[in-house]
Design a protein around this motif. Structure first.
Motif, short mmCIF file in Angstrom:
data_model
loop_
_atom_site.label_atom_id
_atom_site.label_comp_id
_atom_site.label_asym_id
_atom_site.label_seq_id
_atom_site.Cartn_x
_atom_site.Cartn_y
_atom_site.Cartn_z
N GLN A 23 17.30 135.19 58.52
CA GLN A 23 16.10 135.62 59.11
C GLN A 23 14.94 136.02 58.45
N GLY A 24 15.46 137.08 57.41
CA GLY A 24 14.37 137.61 56.42
C GLY A 24 13.94 136.85 55.75
N LEU A 25 14.90 135.91 54.98
CA LEU A 25 14.38 134.86 54.15
C LEU A 25 13.43 133.86 54.52
N PHE A 26 13.91 133.23 56.03
CA PHE A 26 13.18 132.08 56.50
C PHE A 26 11.79 132.96 56.87
N ALA A 27 11.90 134.09 57.48
CA ALA A 27 10.81 134.56 57.97
C ALA A 27 9.69 134.97 56.49
N THR A 28 10.21 135.28 55.39
CA THR A 28 9.28 135.48 54.49
C THR A 28 8.94 134.31 54.02
N GLY A 29 9.43 132.79 54.21
CA GLY A 29 8.77 131.58 53.98
C GLY A 29 7.78 131.44 55.00
N ILE A 30 7.96 131.87 56.24
CA ILE A 30 6.78 131.84 57.18
C ILE A 30 5.54 132.68 56.59
N TRP A 31 5.78 133.84 56.01
CA TRP A 31 4.81 134.69 55.50
C TRP A 31 4.20 134.12 54.27
N VAL A 32 4.88 133.45 53.21
CA VAL A 32 4.20 132.78 52.08
C VAL A 32 3.24 131.85 52.75
N LEU A 33 3.53 130.99 53.70
CA LEU A 33 2.82 129.84 54.31
C LEU A 33 1.45 130.47 55.01
N ALA A 34 1.59 131.52 55.56
CA ALA A 34 0.37 132.46 56.12
C ALA A 34 -0.51 132.66 54.79
N HIS A 35 0.23 133.13 53.93
CA HIS A 35 -0.56 133.63 52.47
C HIS A 35 -1.21 132.43 52.15
N GLU A 36 -0.71 131.28 52.11
CA GLU A 36 -1.44 129.95 51.59
C GLU A 36 -2.78 129.75 52.32
N CYS A 37 -2.67 129.99 53.74
CA CYS A 37 -3.80 129.92 54.94
C CYS A 37 -4.86 130.84 54.21
N GLY A 38 -4.33 132.28 53.81
CA GLY A 38 -5.49 133.15 53.36
C GLY A 38 -6.03 132.61 52.05
N HIS A 39 -5.72 131.83 51.31
CA HIS A 39 -6.19 131.36 50.20
C HIS A 39 -6.89 130.00 50.38
N GLY A 40 -6.96 129.43 51.65
CA GLY A 40 -7.43 128.14 51.75
C GLY A 40 -6.64 126.98 51.16
N ALA A 41 -5.47 127.24 50.90
CA ALA A 41 -4.50 126.34 50.29
C ALA A 41 -3.85 125.39 51.34
N PHE A 42 -3.93 125.88 52.54
CA PHE A 42 -2.94 125.20 53.66
C PHE A 42 -3.42 123.74 54.24
N SER A 43 -5.04 124.03 54.34
CA SER A 43 -5.64 122.62 54.76
C SER A 43 -7.07 122.76 54.33
N PRO A 44 -7.53 121.77 54.52
CA PRO A 44 -9.04 121.65 53.94
C PRO A 44 -10.18 122.40 54.89
N SER A 45 -9.60 122.80 56.11
CA SER A 45 -10.23 123.44 57.07
C SER A 45 -10.12 125.01 57.25
N LYS A 46 -11.43 125.73 56.89
CA LYS A 46 -11.27 126.99 57.02
C LYS A 46 -10.69 127.53 58.71
N LEU A 47 -11.37 126.75 59.57
CA LEU A 47 -10.92 127.32 60.95
C LEU A 47 -9.39 127.16 61.09
N VAL A 48 -8.85 126.03 60.56
CA VAL A 48 -7.49 125.80 60.86
C VAL A 48 -6.46 126.97 60.07
#
Length: 493
Positions: free
Chosen positions: A136-161
């Motif tokens: 669970q720690g590894l899978f949750a770290t994966g979630i952490w990394v995806l949230a980190h992508e959001c903070g960099h604007g790398a998740f999607s073209p939308s800042k709101l999303v």
């Protein structure tokens, strides 16, 4: 192409620099030109003065004994080398990874919750639950990394999303999304800068000696650090490094007096001093950020309340196993990843006189964590160098972009992939033993007087500068531009 790091444990050789080389906020196209211009200005600020003495760098030697040369490429060179499609972000693909990681979390909980109680042996049942916390720690770290992508604007073209998704995912892991996003952005804008970087700024020799023994004047008085002490420090960092960073800004810069709005007056890193990620008046932020810090605090309060309800309904022991121990694993992986992205015997750090964005971004290193790193942790370990140059590139395009910038970086690209996953874990110990503090190289001249490399008190690699030289320079800080020890006792002779 990149060469690998000098083999650990070998006697250092003064050879050509064996380069062996992670997380940024997006640099928008509008600032690329200004970054390139500032780098050009910075890189020539000393070398264009016409004096041979001033243009000399002196002998810049990393901890392994490799000769170092200052990078001479620009951020424009890097961006121009990356194929345009690497910058494209996909809503569908990004949310597909979020769904995958959530399914992994839910499936793991379902299997262990329903079938572990059927195990008759108590030790085996405990081992099964221990395995559950690791997974669970590894899978949750994966979630952490995806949230980190959001903070960099790398998740999607939308800042709101990006912000809505990142805030939900990070808050579920007790991370103050907006607060950390802002400080992390500043880390990317000042990577490798001794006075502005926001995380894992190495201690100078003076700071290190003061922490270990406030009465010692020389490294000889300190002696070698025992392996037991190293292990203890490593365990404490891995367990508590992340919450302490949020609460006390440990490992971040301590130059808050320079905060442009005056928020840092009289403030230093530590407990109850306002230098944290939760106070809207913290010197880590500007006034314009206050409402975002409050949003993060509210989101964390909601998460804390939901955890409280979970404890009331299911009991503390269940919540300890289901959530809190996996949460500690997430903290461990986060600290390990960040530490190893910015700490290595080959990495330089810079005082302001020699720093620019490109040099700082190049002062990072890629490592290898096998299937876990590339699949479960979304390549954050393996493509961190690229991420520091252009953080808006989504992780699923980072491998291709990394290959594209290697010819531009040449010997300045660093990676340490020896040993795969085991090598990654071993590197934590290696860096703790080899990288005690940073100091200017002996004999450095010109810009070289403002470039620091790791040294240690354990007799490994290139030795630190002679104590008598450091003590002498303490009396005249201008002799080297920056003294390794600047406030020793006047009677230290």
């Amino acid at each position: 192409m990149a060469s690998t790091a000098t083999r650990r444990g070998q006697a250092p050789k003064l050879a050509s620099y064996a380069s062996s080389s992670s997380v940024s906020t997006s640099e928008t196209p509008s600032i690329v030109g200004s970054l390139a211009a500032s780098e050009k200005s910075s890189s020539t600020s000393l070398s264009s003065m016409g004096s041979d003495e001033e243009t000399k760098k002196g002998a810049l030697i990393d901890t392994f004994g490799n000769e170092f040369e200052l990078p001479n490429f620009t951020i424009k060179d890097i961006r121009d080398a990356i194929p345009p499609h690497c910058f494209e972000r996909s809503y569908l693909r990004s949310y597909g990874y979020v769904l995958r990681d959530l399914v992994c979390l839910a499936t793991t909980f379902y299997i262990f919750h329903n079938y572990t109680p059927l195990i008759q042996s108590y030790p085996l049942r405990c081992a099964a639950w221990a395995l559950y916390t690791v997974l669970q720690g590894l899978f949750a770290t994966g979630i952490w990394v995806l949230a980190h992508e959001c903070g960099h604007g790398a998740f999607s073209p939308s800042k709101l999303v990006n912000d809505l998704t990142g805030c939900v995912l990070h808050s579920a892991l007790l991370v103050p999304y907006f607060s950390w996003k802002i400080s992390h952005s500043k880390h990317h804008k000042a990577t490798g800068h001794m006075e502005r970087d926001m995380v894992f700024v190495p201690k100078t020799r003076q700071e290190y000696m003061s922490k270990i023994n406030s009465t010692a004047l020389t490294l000889a008085e300190l002696g070698e650090e025992t392996p037991i002490a190293t292990a203890l420090n490593m365990i404490l960092q891995q367990l508590f490094g992340w919450p302490l960073y949020l609460i006390t800004n440990i490992t971040g810069h301590n130059c808050h007096e320079r905060q442009s709005e005056g928020r840092g007056k009289g403030k230093e890193n530590g407990w109850f001093n306002g230098v944290n990620h939760f106070n809207p008046s913290s010197p880590l932020y500007e006034k314009k950020h206050a409402h975002l810090i409050i949003y993060s605090d509210i989101a964390l309060t909601v998460s804390g309340f939901l955890l409280y309800l979970g404890i009331q309904k299911f009991g503390f022991t269940n919540m300890l196993v289901w959530y809190f121990i996996p949460y500690l694993w997430v903290n461990h992986w986060l600290v390990a990843i960040t530490f190893l992205q910015h700490t290595d015997p080959t990495l330089p750090h810079y005082y302001p006189e020699a720093w620019n964005f490109t040099r700082g971004a190049a002062a990072t290193i890629d490592r290898e964590f096998g299937f876990i790193g590339r699949q479960l942790l979304h390549g954050i370990i393996e493509t961190h160098v690229l991420h520091h140059f252009v953080s808006s590139i989504p992780f699923y395009n980072a491998d291709e972009a990394t290959e594209a910038i290697k010819p531009v970086m040449g010997k300045h690209y660093r990676s340490d992939t020896k040993g795969g996953s085991f090598g990654f874990l071993k590197a934590i110990w290696t860096c703790f033993r080899w990288c005690n503090f940073a100091e200017v190289c002996e004999g450095a001249e010109g810009e070289g007087k403002y470039v620091l490399f790791f040294r240690n008190r354990n007799g490994l690699g290139i030795p630190p500068r002679k104590d008598e030289d450091v003590l002498r320079e303490a009396k005249d800080p201008k002799a080297t531009g920056k003294a390794a020890i600047v406030d020793l006792l006047d009677d230290s002779d």
